[in-house]
Design a protein around this motif. Structure first.
Motif, PDB file in Angstrom:
ATOM      1  N   VAL A 155       0.843  -1.199   0.000  1.00 49.18           N
ATOM      2  CA  VAL A 155       0.000   0.000   0.000  1.00 49.18           C
ATOM      3  C   VAL A 155       0.874   1.244   0.000  1.00 49.18           C
ATOM      4  N   TRP A 164      -2.873   1.471  -5.882  1.00 50.15           N
ATOM      5  CA  TRP A 164      -3.118   1.712  -4.453  1.00 50.15           C
ATOM      6  C   TRP A 164      -4.426   1.065  -4.017  1.00 50.15           C
ATOM      7  N   ARG A 165      -5.477   1.200  -4.834  1.00 51.61           N
ATOM      8  CA  ARG A 165      -6.762   0.580  -4.479  1.00 51.61           C
ATOM      9  C   ARG A 165      -6.648  -0.941  -4.489  1.00 51.61           C
ATOM     10  N   GLN A 168      -4.913  -1.985  -1.367  1.00 48.91           N
ATOM     11  CA  GLN A 168      -5.825  -1.888  -0.222  1.00 48.91           C
ATOM     12  C   GLN A 168      -6.754  -3.097  -0.163  1.00 48.91           C
ATOM     13  N   ALA A 201      -9.654  -0.468   4.952  1.00 48.18           N
ATOM     14  CA  ALA A 201      -8.880  -0.773   3.738  1.00 48.18           C
ATOM     15  C   ALA A 201      -9.807  -1.193   2.604  1.00 48.18           C
ATOM     16  N   GLN A 204     -11.527   1.807   1.113  1.00 49.08           N
ATOM     17  CA  GLN A 204     -10.613   2.599   0.293  1.00 49.08           C
ATOM     18  C   GLN A 204     -10.294   1.919  -1.030  1.00 49.08           C
ATOM     19  N   SER A 205     -10.471   0.609  -1.073  1.00 47.51           N
ATOM     20  CA  SER A 205     -10.187  -0.128  -2.309  1.00 47.51           C
ATOM     21  C   SER A 205     -11.299   0.004  -3.340  1.00 47.51           C
TER      22      SER A 205
END
Length: 416
Positions: A155, A164-165, A168, A201, A204-205
């Protein structure tokens, strides 16, 4: 109340030995029986109750509380700060290493991050190992510390918003795997940290499957915390379903499966409340969703599948305290169709609860023995299984008492 009446451990602070005697007598248990459960002599129990010896260490206190089926250590010790739920199992030897990985501030920035694909492959192997291993906590406990640190690192080093996603989503699932290791261990605050981090997490994904899995586990964490948390369990559960349901017409099997698992969880919580019609209605809905999946499909996290619905029916009946219905559902459910060893053991435990409710303790003990054969670590950490075993260790039927005692030794409840 006369001055020589037996003091009440729930109302007055009295010596440990007196509390133990009061609780033993309330159970209708002799000193000889308690001594046998503890692997001690009846004289040792007598001396402890009369204050002739010092109160024992924490491990022995735990064993005494388990033998007396005291749900909370405070009832035995008189210390309100010792609020420990005795449906919690023993601490696993790898718990400290997993805790250290979770509680670290994250890996150093200069460390190289493994690729997301590499971590996802390791995570898939970890899930597979969990389902196939009888000592599944040991297996995933060995893998988790590095997995947690590497997923955190991925991450941190993600180079684009999509990467990044995706990182996550993998981190959320690593935390989900961690919850299977941490469940029923003596660190509930760590379990809650992991459950909450998993959901953050996942959100955020923007990954529907990750959000569903994290919500499924957080629902269970709330429900297992007791009736005062049932509303919170429903809130998490229903919010997740409201998010997933519009996606289902074109959903992948994994997303359909997690939605089905969440649908069943609504029914599970309703069963805990004693709401029969609501519980079975959601079981029926979940079953229809399972039938939309391929016959051989098996969700790697929740076990949701066509094969699991019979086991879910047993759970609903047991939670509704319907003994005869539990037995009928147990007879219909095919445990051998469940490919996961720990989930198969969990099903056997639910079957045993049903037999115990129906007044068939011999069948209950035999079924718990099957659970032990499937996955010893599952039964060792399950409070319902331990409760049934300890109850039958006190049976007046010699053959039943012997079988229960043998199982109690295997599970670690009694000294060999």
């Amino acid at each position: 109340m006369s001055s020589d009446a037996t003091p009440d451990p729930y109302a007055n602070p009295v010596a440990f030995g007196q509390r133990m005697q009061i609780l033993r007598e309330r159970r209708g248990m002799t000193r000889q029986v308690l001594a046998g459960l503890l692997g001690k002599s009846s004289d040792w129990v007598k001396d402890l109750e009369r204050g002739r010896t010092q109160a024992p260490g924490v491990e022995t206190v735990y064993r005494i509380a388990s033998a007396l089926r005291v749900r909370n250590l405070a009832d035995l010790t008189g210390h309100p700060d010792m609020h420990v739920d005795l449906f919690i199992g023993p601490g696993h030897p790898r718990l400290a290493a997993v805790r250290a990985a979770v509680d670290s501030f994250g890996p150093a920035a200069e460390q190289l991050a493994p690729s997301g694909r590499h971590i996802a492959a390791r995570l898939a192997r970890a899930w597979s190992a969990r389902h196939s291993a009888p000592n599944h906590r040991e297996v995933i406990g060995a893998l988790l510390p590095d997995l947690i640190r590497d997923a955190q690192l991925a991450v941190k080093h993600a180079e684009s918003p999509p990467d990044w996603r995706a990182a996550q989503a993998v981190l959320a699932e690593v935390y989900s795997l961690s919850q299977f290791f941490l469940a029923y261990q003596p660190d509930s605050s760590l379990l809650w940290r992991v459950a909450e981090r998993s959901l953050v997490a996942a959100q955020q994904s923007d990954d529907p499957h990750a959000i569903g899995v994290s919500s499924w586990l957080l629902t269970q964490a709330h429900r297992d915390s007791g009736p005062s948390h049932y509303d919170a369990a429903d809130a998490v559960n229903l919010d997740a379903l409201a998010y997933l349901n519009p996606l289902l017409p074109n959903a992948t099997d994994d997303v359909l499966a997690i939605a089905g698992a969440l649908t069943f969880e609504v029914g599970y919580t309703a069963a805990r409340r004693g709401e029969t019609a609501t519980a079975w209605r959601h079981w029926d809905e979940a079953k229809r969703m399972a039938e939309r999946l391929p016959e051989t499909y098996y969700h790697p996290v929740t076990s949701f599948s066509q094969a699991i619905m019979g086991a879910h029916a047993v759970t609903v009946a047991v939670e509704l305290h319907a003994g005869p219905e539990s037995v009928r559902q147990a007879a219909r459910a095919d445990a051998t169709a469940i490919p996961s060893r720990p989930r198969r053991a969990r099903h056997r435990i639910e079957q045993a609860r049903g037999y115990q409710l129906d007044g068939q303790p011999d069948v209950a003990i035999a079924t718990l023995s099957q659970a032990y054969e499937a996955a010893p670590e599952t039964i060792r950490y399950n409070g319902y299984a331990r409760s049934i075993i300890l109850e039958e260790v006190e049976s007046k039927v010699a053959a039943r008492r012997r079988r229960a005692s043998e199982l109690a030794v295997n599970v670690g409840l009694l000294a060999a």
